[in-house]
Design a protein around this motif. Structure first.
Motif, PDB file in Angstrom:
ATOM      1  N   PRO A   1      15.592   1.023  -9.797  1.00 16.29           N
ATOM      2  CA  PRO A   1      14.236   1.538 -10.001  1.00 16.29           C
ATOM      3  C   PRO A   1      13.402   1.438  -8.727  1.00 16.29           C
ATOM      4  O   PRO A   1      13.550   0.523  -7.929  1.00 16.29           O
ATOM      5  CB  PRO A   1      13.671   0.636 -11.096  1.00 16.29           C
ATOM      6  CG  PRO A   1      14.460  -0.610 -11.026  1.00 16.29           C
ATOM      7  CD  PRO A   1      15.818  -0.223 -10.523  1.00 16.29           C
ATOM      8  N   ASN A   2      12.552   2.441  -8.549  1.00 18.42           N
ATOM      9  CA  ASN A   2      11.617   2.459  -7.438  1.00 18.42           C
ATOM     10  C   ASN A   2      10.296   3.035  -7.956  1.00 18.42           C
ATOM     11  O   ASN A   2      10.154   3.313  -9.140  1.00 18.42           O
ATOM     12  CB  ASN A   2      12.185   3.260  -6.263  1.00 18.42           C
ATOM     13  CG  ASN A   2      12.628   4.642  -6.664  1.00 18.42           C
ATOM     14  OD1 ASN A   2      12.000   5.291  -7.489  1.00 18.42           O
ATOM     15  ND2 ASN A   2      13.727   5.107  -6.089  1.00 18.42           N
ATOM     16  N   PHE A   3       9.342   3.206  -7.074  1.00 19.82           N
ATOM     17  CA  PHE A   3       8.027   3.638  -7.527  1.00 19.82           C
ATOM     18  C   PHE A   3       8.004   5.097  -7.979  1.00 19.82           C
ATOM     19  O   PHE A   3       7.155   5.488  -8.760  1.00 19.82           O
ATOM     20  CB  PHE A   3       6.980   3.361  -6.453  1.00 19.82           C
ATOM     21  CG  PHE A   3       6.554   1.929  -6.443  1.00 19.82           C
ATOM     22  CD1 PHE A   3       5.496   1.513  -7.218  1.00 19.82           C
ATOM     23  CD2 PHE A   3       7.237   0.996  -5.700  1.00 19.82           C
ATOM     24  CE1 PHE A   3       5.109   0.192  -7.248  1.00 19.82           C
ATOM     25  CE2 PHE A   3       6.863  -0.336  -5.713  1.00 19.82           C
ATOM     26  CZ  PHE A   3       5.792  -0.745  -6.489  1.00 19.82           C
ATOM     27  N   VAL A   4       8.942   5.902  -7.527  1.00 17.57           N
ATOM     28  CA  VAL A   4       9.048   7.278  -8.022  1.00 17.57           C
ATOM     29  C   VAL A   4       9.511   7.259  -9.481  1.00 17.57           C
ATOM     30  O   VAL A   4       8.980   7.985 -10.325  1.00 17.57           O
ATOM     31  CB  VAL A   4      10.002   8.114  -7.137  1.00 17.57           C
ATOM     32  CG1 VAL A   4      10.220   9.487  -7.705  1.00 17.57           C
ATOM     33  CG2 VAL A   4       9.476   8.196  -5.710  1.00 17.57           C
TER      34      VAL A   4
ATOM     35  N   LYS B   1       0.824  -1.207   0.000  1.00 19.38           N
ATOM     36  CA  LYS B   1       0.000   0.000   0.000  1.00 19.38           C
ATOM     37  C   LYS B   1       0.860   1.258   0.000  1.00 19.38           C
ATOM     38  O   LYS B   1       0.524   2.238  -0.643  1.00 19.38           O
ATOM     39  CB  LYS B   1      -0.931   0.013   1.209  1.00 19.38           C
ATOM     40  CG  LYS B   1      -2.131  -0.852   1.072  1.00 19.38           C
ATOM     41  CD  LYS B   1      -3.041  -0.652   2.256  1.00 19.38           C
ATOM     42  CE  LYS B   1      -4.333  -1.411   2.061  1.00 19.38           C
ATOM     43  NZ  LYS B   1      -5.248  -1.179   3.166  1.00 19.38           N
ATOM     44  N   LYS B   2       1.963   1.206   0.746  1.00 18.46           N
ATOM     45  CA  LYS B   2       2.862   2.355   0.816  1.00 18.46           C
ATOM     46  C   LYS B   2       3.432   2.683  -0.568  1.00 18.46           C
ATOM     47  O   LYS B   2       3.537   3.849  -0.944  1.00 18.46           O
ATOM     48  CB  LYS B   2       3.984   2.063   1.805  1.00 18.46           C
ATOM     49  CG  LYS B   2       4.987   3.171   1.945  1.00 18.46           C
ATOM     50  CD  LYS B   2       6.085   2.768   2.902  1.00 18.46           C
ATOM     51  CE  LYS B   2       7.159   3.833   2.919  1.00 18.46           C
ATOM     52  NZ  LYS B   2       8.297   3.448   3.735  1.00 18.46           N
ATOM     53  N   ASN B   3       3.783   1.651  -1.325  1.00 22.56           N
ATOM     54  CA  ASN B   3       4.349   1.857  -2.660  1.00 22.56           C
ATOM     55  C   ASN B   3       3.331   2.477  -3.608  1.00 22.56           C
ATOM     56  O   ASN B   3       3.685   3.313  -4.440  1.00 22.56           O
ATOM     57  CB  ASN B   3       4.866   0.535  -3.225  1.00 22.56           C
ATOM     58  CG  ASN B   3       6.047   0.005  -2.447  1.00 22.56           C
ATOM     59  OD1 ASN B   3       6.788   0.761  -1.832  1.00 22.56           O
ATOM     60  ND2 ASN B   3       6.215  -1.291  -2.455  1.00 22.56           N
ATOM     61  N   ILE B   4       2.085   2.061  -3.500  1.00 18.72           N
ATOM     62  CA  ILE B   4       1.044   2.642  -4.347  1.00 18.72           C
ATOM     63  C   ILE B   4       0.836   4.109  -3.996  1.00 18.72           C
ATOM     64  O   ILE B   4       0.663   4.951  -4.883  1.00 18.72           O
ATOM     65  CB  ILE B   4      -0.265   1.824  -4.224  1.00 18.72           C
ATOM     66  CG1 ILE B   4      -0.047   0.439  -4.832  1.00 18.72           C
ATOM     67  CG2 ILE B   4      -1.423   2.540  -4.889  1.00 18.72           C
ATOM     68  CD1 ILE B   4      -1.177  -0.528  -4.602  1.00 18.72           C
ATOM     69  N   TRP B   5       0.876   4.416  -2.706  1.00 20.53           N
ATOM     70  CA  TRP B   5       0.731   5.821  -2.296  1.00 20.53           C
ATOM     71  C   TRP B   5       1.897   6.669  -2.797  1.00 20.53           C
ATOM     72  O   TRP B   5       1.714   7.817  -3.201  1.00 20.53           O
ATOM     73  CB  TRP B   5       0.583   5.935  -0.783  1.00 20.53           C
ATOM     74  CG  TRP B   5      -0.804   5.621  -0.337  1.00 20.53           C
ATOM     75  CD1 TRP B   5      -1.213   4.523   0.350  1.00 20.53           C
ATOM     76  CD2 TRP B   5      -1.969   6.397  -0.586  1.00 20.53           C
ATOM     77  NE1 TRP B   5      -2.555   4.561   0.549  1.00 20.53           N
ATOM     78  CE2 TRP B   5      -3.057   5.715  -0.014  1.00 20.53           C
ATOM     79  CE3 TRP B   5      -2.211   7.602  -1.229  1.00 20.53           C
ATOM     80  CZ2 TRP B   5      -4.355   6.198  -0.063  1.00 20.53           C
ATOM     81  CZ3 TRP B   5      -3.507   8.079  -1.270  1.00 20.53           C
ATOM     82  CH2 TRP B   5      -4.564   7.384  -0.698  1.00 20.53           C
ATOM     83  N   ILE B   6       3.097   6.120  -2.766  1.00 21.74           N
ATOM     84  CA  ILE B   6       4.259   6.846  -3.289  1.00 21.74           C
ATOM     85  C   ILE B   6       4.072   7.107  -4.779  1.00 21.74           C
ATOM     86  O   ILE B   6       4.349   8.205  -5.264  1.00 21.74           O
ATOM     87  CB  ILE B   6       5.558   6.055  -3.010  1.00 21.74           C
ATOM     88  CG1 ILE B   6       5.872   6.075  -1.520  1.00 21.74           C
ATOM     89  CG2 ILE B   6       6.729   6.615  -3.801  1.00 21.74           C
ATOM     90  CD1 ILE B   6       6.998   5.163  -1.098  1.00 21.74           C
ATOM     91  N   PHE B   7       3.593   6.110  -5.517  1.00 22.47           N
ATOM     92  CA  PHE B   7       3.326   6.247  -6.945  1.00 22.47           C
ATOM     93  C   PHE B   7       2.303   7.352  -7.195  1.00 22.47           C
ATOM     94  O   PHE B   7       2.511   8.241  -8.032  1.00 22.47           O
ATOM     95  CB  PHE B   7       2.821   4.901  -7.488  1.00 22.47           C
ATOM     96  CG  PHE B   7       2.649   4.848  -8.979  1.00 22.47           C
ATOM     97  CD1 PHE B   7       3.699   4.482  -9.789  1.00 22.47           C
ATOM     98  CD2 PHE B   7       1.428   5.151  -9.564  1.00 22.47           C
ATOM     99  CE1 PHE B   7       3.544   4.418 -11.161  1.00 22.47           C
ATOM    100  CE2 PHE B   7       1.260   5.087 -10.933  1.00 22.47           C
ATOM    101  CZ  PHE B   7       2.325   4.723 -11.733  1.00 22.47           C
ATOM    102  N   ILE B   8       1.191   7.331  -6.459  1.00 21.73           N
ATOM    103  CA  ILE B   8       0.115   8.313  -6.649  1.00 21.73           C
ATOM    104  C   ILE B   8       0.573   9.711  -6.255  1.00 21.73           C
ATOM    105  O   ILE B   8       0.308  10.680  -6.981  1.00 21.73           O
ATOM    106  CB  ILE B   8      -1.136   7.879  -5.864  1.00 21.73           C
ATOM    107  CG1 ILE B   8      -1.739   6.618  -6.488  1.00 21.73           C
ATOM    108  CG2 ILE B   8      -2.170   8.998  -5.810  1.00 21.73           C
ATOM    109  CD1 ILE B   8      -2.826   5.970  -5.668  1.00 21.73           C
ATOM    110  N   ILE B   9       1.272   9.832  -5.149  1.00 22.81           N
ATOM    111  CA  ILE B   9       1.750  11.152  -4.706  1.00 22.81           C
ATOM    112  C   ILE B   9       2.746  11.725  -5.707  1.00 22.81           C
ATOM    113  O   ILE B   9       2.724  12.924  -6.006  1.00 22.81           O
ATOM    114  CB  ILE B   9       2.349  11.062  -3.287  1.00 22.81           C
ATOM    115  CG1 ILE B   9       1.221  10.824  -2.281  1.00 22.81           C
ATOM    116  CG2 ILE B   9       3.138  12.308  -2.936  1.00 22.81           C
ATOM    117  CD1 ILE B   9       1.688  10.484  -0.888  1.00 22.81           C
TER     118      ILE B   9
END
Length: 109
Positions: A80-83, A2-10
């Motif tokens: 690579p990361n979610f950003v 969930k944290k990774n999805i939030w990082i992606f969305i933010i």
């Protein structure tokens, strides 16, 4: 996860906000600027998410020249990361809009 999805969305929200600000500052449409902003965001996030590369080799060479100690050269490694994924996603969406603008599917005015 969930944290990774939030990082992606933010990340997408921040990049969209910055692009909207730049579009209003330069008095152009958002979709006209989206691809070029995506290129800049992707370049910046990949630059800061990786290790090694040209800048590291330059700094290592300067340090070796000043100290006389040979340092092991670091190879470029992309982490690579979610950003990074969000920036590349923004770039791809911007590319699609840019192609639609060039082919006049989206009217120029």
């Amino acid at each position: 996860m969930k944290k990774n999805i939030w990082i992606f969305i933010i990340t997408l929200i921040v990049e969209t906000g910055l692009t909207l600000f730049l579009a209003s500052f330069f008095s152009v449409r958002f979709i006209e600027l989206m691809f070029f902003a995506g290129v800049a965001y992707s370049t910046i996030t990949i630059w800061f998410s990786s290790s090694g590369g040209a800048m590291t080799r330059h700094i290592d060479s300067q340090t070796s020249a000043m100290t006389g100690i040979q340092l092991k050269r670091a190879e470029f490694i992309l982490r690579p990361n979610f950003v990074v994924f969000a920036s590349i996603f923004f770039l791809i969406i911007g590319l699609i809009f840019f192609i639609l603008l060039l082919t006049n599917v989206i009217p120029p005015a």
